[in-house]
Design a protein around this motif. Structure first.
Motif, PDB file in Angstrom:
ATOM      1  N   THR A 221       0.689  -1.372  -0.127  1.00 30.82           N
ATOM      2  CA  THR A 221       0.004  -0.206   0.122  1.00 30.82           C
ATOM      3  C   THR A 221       0.779   1.084  -0.057  1.00 30.82           C
ATOM      4  N   LEU A 222       0.708   2.175  -0.970  1.00 28.38           N
ATOM      5  CA  LEU A 222       1.427   3.260  -1.184  1.00 28.38           C
ATOM      6  C   LEU A 222       1.043   4.225  -0.116  1.00 28.38           C
ATOM      7  N   LEU A 223       2.206   5.030   0.710  1.00 29.06           N
ATOM      8  CA  LEU A 223       2.096   5.971   1.671  1.00 29.06           C
ATOM      9  C   LEU A 223       2.205   7.363   1.044  1.00 29.06           C
ATOM     10  N   LEU A 224       3.302   7.632   0.339  1.00 37.72           N
ATOM     11  CA  LEU A 224       4.032   8.816  -0.395  1.00 37.72           C
ATOM     12  C   LEU A 224       4.473   8.587  -1.720  1.00 37.72           C
ATOM     13  N   VAL A 225       4.198   9.425  -2.632  1.00 39.10           N
ATOM     14  CA  VAL A 225       4.779   9.262  -3.949  1.00 39.10           C
ATOM     15  C   VAL A 225       5.303  10.572  -4.477  1.00 39.10           C
ATOM     16  N   GLU A 226       6.221  10.375  -5.553  1.00 38.23           N
ATOM     17  CA  GLU A 226       6.622  11.615  -6.319  1.00 38.23           C
ATOM     18  C   GLU A 226       5.517  11.871  -7.404  1.00 38.23           C
ATOM     19  N   ALA A 227       5.154  13.102  -7.531  1.00 39.28           N
ATOM     20  CA  ALA A 227       4.258  13.675  -8.387  1.00 39.28           C
ATOM     21  C   ALA A 227       4.484  15.310  -9.085  1.00 39.28           C
ATOM     22  N   ARG A 228       4.481  15.580 -10.118  1.00 35.67           N
ATOM     23  CA  ARG A 228       4.716  16.860 -10.483  1.00 35.67           C
ATOM     24  C   ARG A 228       3.399  17.824 -10.236  1.00 35.67           C
ATOM     25  N   VAL A 229       3.076  17.829  -9.039  1.00 42.26           N
ATOM     26  CA  VAL A 229       1.747  18.584  -8.790  1.00 42.26           C
ATOM     27  C   VAL A 229       2.339  20.016  -8.358  1.00 42.26           C
ATOM     28  N   SER A 230       1.977  21.029  -8.989  1.00 40.75           N
ATOM     29  CA  SER A 230       2.277  22.421  -8.714  1.00 40.75           C
ATOM     30  C   SER A 230       1.825  22.791  -7.408  1.00 40.75           C
ATOM     31  N   SER A 231       2.909  22.749  -6.452  1.00 39.51           N
ATOM     32  CA  SER A 231       2.420  23.297  -5.039  1.00 39.51           C
ATOM     33  C   SER A 231       3.544  23.753  -4.236  1.00 39.51           C
ATOM     34  N   THR A 232       3.639  24.482  -3.452  1.00 43.81           N
ATOM     35  CA  THR A 232       4.778  24.911  -2.573  1.00 43.81           C
ATOM     36  C   THR A 232       4.492  23.980  -1.358  1.00 43.81           C
ATOM     37  N   TRP A 233       5.456  23.794  -0.440  1.00 47.58           N
ATOM     38  CA  TRP A 233       5.457  22.737   0.408  1.00 47.58           C
ATOM     39  C   TRP A 233       4.455  23.067   1.443  1.00 47.58           C
ATOM     40  N   THR A 234       3.893  24.323   1.752  1.00 51.38           N
ATOM     41  CA  THR A 234       3.166  24.384   2.808  1.00 51.38           C
ATOM     42  C   THR A 234       1.477  24.549   2.104  1.00 51.38           C
ATOM     43  N   GLU A 235       1.423  24.381   0.915  1.00 45.73           N
ATOM     44  CA  GLU A 235       0.068  24.500   0.206  1.00 45.73           C
ATOM     45  C   GLU A 235      -0.642  22.965   0.404  1.00 45.73           C
ATOM     46  N   PRO A 236      -1.855  23.240   0.850  1.00 49.14           N
ATOM     47  CA  PRO A 236      -2.591  21.819   1.032  1.00 49.14           C
ATOM     48  C   PRO A 236      -3.008  21.299  -0.522  1.00 49.14           C
ATOM     49  N   LEU A 237      -2.206  21.005  -1.107  1.00 46.39           N
ATOM     50  CA  LEU A 237      -2.500  20.379  -2.321  1.00 46.39           C
ATOM     51  C   LEU A 237      -1.723  19.105  -2.576  1.00 46.39           C
ATOM     52  N   ASP A 238      -2.431  18.019  -3.041  1.00 46.16           N
ATOM     53  CA  ASP A 238      -1.804  16.698  -3.392  1.00 46.16           C
ATOM     54  C   ASP A 238      -2.157  15.867  -4.551  1.00 46.16           C
ATOM     55  N   LEU A 239      -1.974  14.576  -4.677  1.00 45.30           N
ATOM     56  CA  LEU A 239      -2.376  14.139  -6.109  1.00 45.30           C
ATOM     57  C   LEU A 239      -3.775  13.552  -5.922  1.00 45.30           C
ATOM     58  N   ASP A 240      -4.684  14.005  -6.691  1.00 48.35           N
ATOM     59  CA  ASP A 240      -5.937  13.303  -6.562  1.00 48.35           C
ATOM     60  C   ASP A 240      -6.001  12.173  -7.510  1.00 48.35           C
ATOM     61  N   PHE A 241      -6.327  10.895  -6.645  1.00 48.87           N
ATOM     62  CA  PHE A 241      -6.552   9.736  -7.087  1.00 48.87           C
ATOM     63  C   PHE A 241      -7.354   9.511  -8.315  1.00 48.87           C
ATOM     64  N   VAL A 242      -8.401  10.163  -8.388  1.00 45.75           N
ATOM     65  CA  VAL A 242      -9.508   9.987  -9.513  1.00 45.75           C
ATOM     66  C   VAL A 242      -8.899  10.462 -11.028  1.00 45.75           C
ATOM     67  N   GLY A 243      -8.090  11.502 -10.829  1.00 45.23           N
ATOM     68  CA  GLY A 243      -7.506  11.995 -12.248  1.00 45.23           C
ATOM     69  C   GLY A 243      -6.334  11.007 -12.748  1.00 45.23           C
ATOM     70  N   THR A 244      -5.643  10.180 -11.798  1.00 45.30           N
ATOM     71  CA  THR A 244      -4.365   9.621 -12.431  1.00 45.30           C
ATOM     72  C   THR A 244      -4.474   8.572 -13.531  1.00 45.30           C
ATOM     73  N   GLY A 245      -5.625   7.977 -13.017  1.00 46.83           N
ATOM     74  CA  GLY A 245      -5.825   6.615 -14.149  1.00 46.83           C
ATOM     75  C   GLY A 245      -4.719   5.592 -13.953  1.00 46.83           C
ATOM     76  N   GLY A 246      -3.791   5.739 -12.824  1.00 44.07           N
ATOM     77  CA  GLY A 246      -2.767   4.872 -12.714  1.00 44.07           C
ATOM     78  C   GLY A 246      -1.709   4.909 -13.565  1.00 44.07           C
ATOM     79  N   LYS A 247      -1.742   5.997 -14.303  1.00 41.06           N
ATOM     80  CA  LYS A 247      -0.507   5.902 -15.364  1.00 41.06           C
ATOM     81  C   LYS A 247       0.896   6.813 -14.566  1.00 41.06           C
ATOM     82  N   ILE A 248       2.074   6.356 -15.115  1.00 41.27           N
ATOM     83  CA  ILE A 248       3.159   6.890 -14.601  1.00 41.27           C
ATOM     84  C   ILE A 248       3.795   7.827 -15.625  1.00 41.27           C
ATOM     85  N   ASN A 249       4.371   8.925 -15.320  1.00 35.52           N
ATOM     86  CA  ASN A 249       5.110   9.865 -16.417  1.00 35.52           C
ATOM     87  C   ASN A 249       4.498   9.954 -17.571  1.00 35.52           C
TER      88      ASN A 249
END
Length: 303
Positions: A221-249
């Protein structure tokens, strides 16, 4: 002592000094591989006569000039080939070091997330919310005490947004290096380390789960991932699972990866870092995101 040698391929005759006896190389005329014979001391029939004035000397000079040109071309080609190979190797070494450093960062963050969960019974919510439910600050702020950043945590106004007043100043001046990717600029404030949020993940809207609620296994089970989501480190923005489609790069801009060449660095609930190649099937990626999906996955799915 010069000897006459006839190329077996193009039948060109040229003079060769006996010191090159038995050596192999390319014909200066046709370029094909040849091996010189062992010039015996008594091989007078092949020995070039010194008589005849400058004719043999001219032929010998021309042959040596041609040989020198060929040698220079061969050396140049070898240097170019070595440079290309060396450049590729150096690039791969740099990519490998960056990948390992990124995984090390992620494992440290995962350790803090698990320590938070041990104290609170669940992982932190993706955001610190206002009383009205507005997301103010990222979970990265909430776990600062577990990263040895207690003083920084105390200086944040947890009732204000990430980009307001003193919070904004600390966002741009006090970013912990652990949140910065090894290939990022040292003065940047963007982070590539994200949670995967949404229905069916560890971080649904109904509230974050904890390690004890993971029934699919902490190693799957994944806890943390790399993603090119545009956000500064304090911004409450993460990777939305619905829009990923399970694709990498992919080029969608809302998927896993986009940071590391050839795949994505991830960390599982057990705190171990892994590299998932971009050829990983989307179905497998999706199964690794869901903590209670019941999907059958082999034990070495991330090895």
């Amino acid at each position: 002592m010069p000897y006459l040698f006839t190329c077996p391929h193009c039948h060109t005759r040229t003079e060769v000094e006996d010191e090159f006896s038995g050596q192999s190389g390319e014909c200066v005329v046709c370029g094909r591989e040849i091996t010189l014979p062992d010039f015996a001391p008594g091989a007078a029939s092949n020995r070039t006569s010194k008589a005849g004035g400058s004719g043999p000397r001219k032929r010998r000079s021309a042959a040596w000039v041609a040989a020198a040109v060929v040698m220079l071309l061969l050396v140049g080609a070898s240097i170019i080939a070595v440079a290309r190979i060396g450049g590729t190797t150096a690039q791969r070494l740099r990519e490998g070091r960056a990948r390992l450093a990124s995984i090390k960062n992620m494992e440290t963050i995962a350790q803090a997330l698990n320590a938070y969960a041990a104290d609170h019974g669940s992982y932190p919510a993706p955001a610190i919310y206002s009383r009205s439910g507005k997301p103010l600050l990222s979970w990265r702020v909430a776990i600062l005490p577990y990263l040895g950043e207690e003083d920084l945590y105390e200086r944040f106004n947890l009732s204000a947004a990430w980009d307001s007043g003193p919070n904004q100043m600390m966002t741009y001046q006090d970013m912990p290096s652990i949140y910065r990717h090894p290939d990022s600029q040292p003065w940047g404030t963007d982070t590539v380390y994200h949670l995967v949020t949404g229905s069916g993940t560890l971080f649904p809207k109904t509230g974050a789960l904890g390690p004890k609620q993971v029934t699919d296994g902490a190693t799957k089970t994944l806890l943390l991932v790399e993603a090119r989501v545009s956000s500064t480190w304090t911004e409450p923005l993460d990777l939305d699972f619905v829009g990923t489609g399970g694709k990498i790069n992919s080029t969608s801009g809302n998927d896993f990866g986009g940071v590391t060449e050839g795949g994505v660095c991830v960390v599982t609930v057990d705190g171990r870092g892994h590299f998932m190649p971009e050829t990983t099937a989307p179905m497998t990626v999706n199964a690794l995101v869901t903590p209670r999906g019941g999907e059958p996955l082999p034990d070495d799915v991330l090895d």
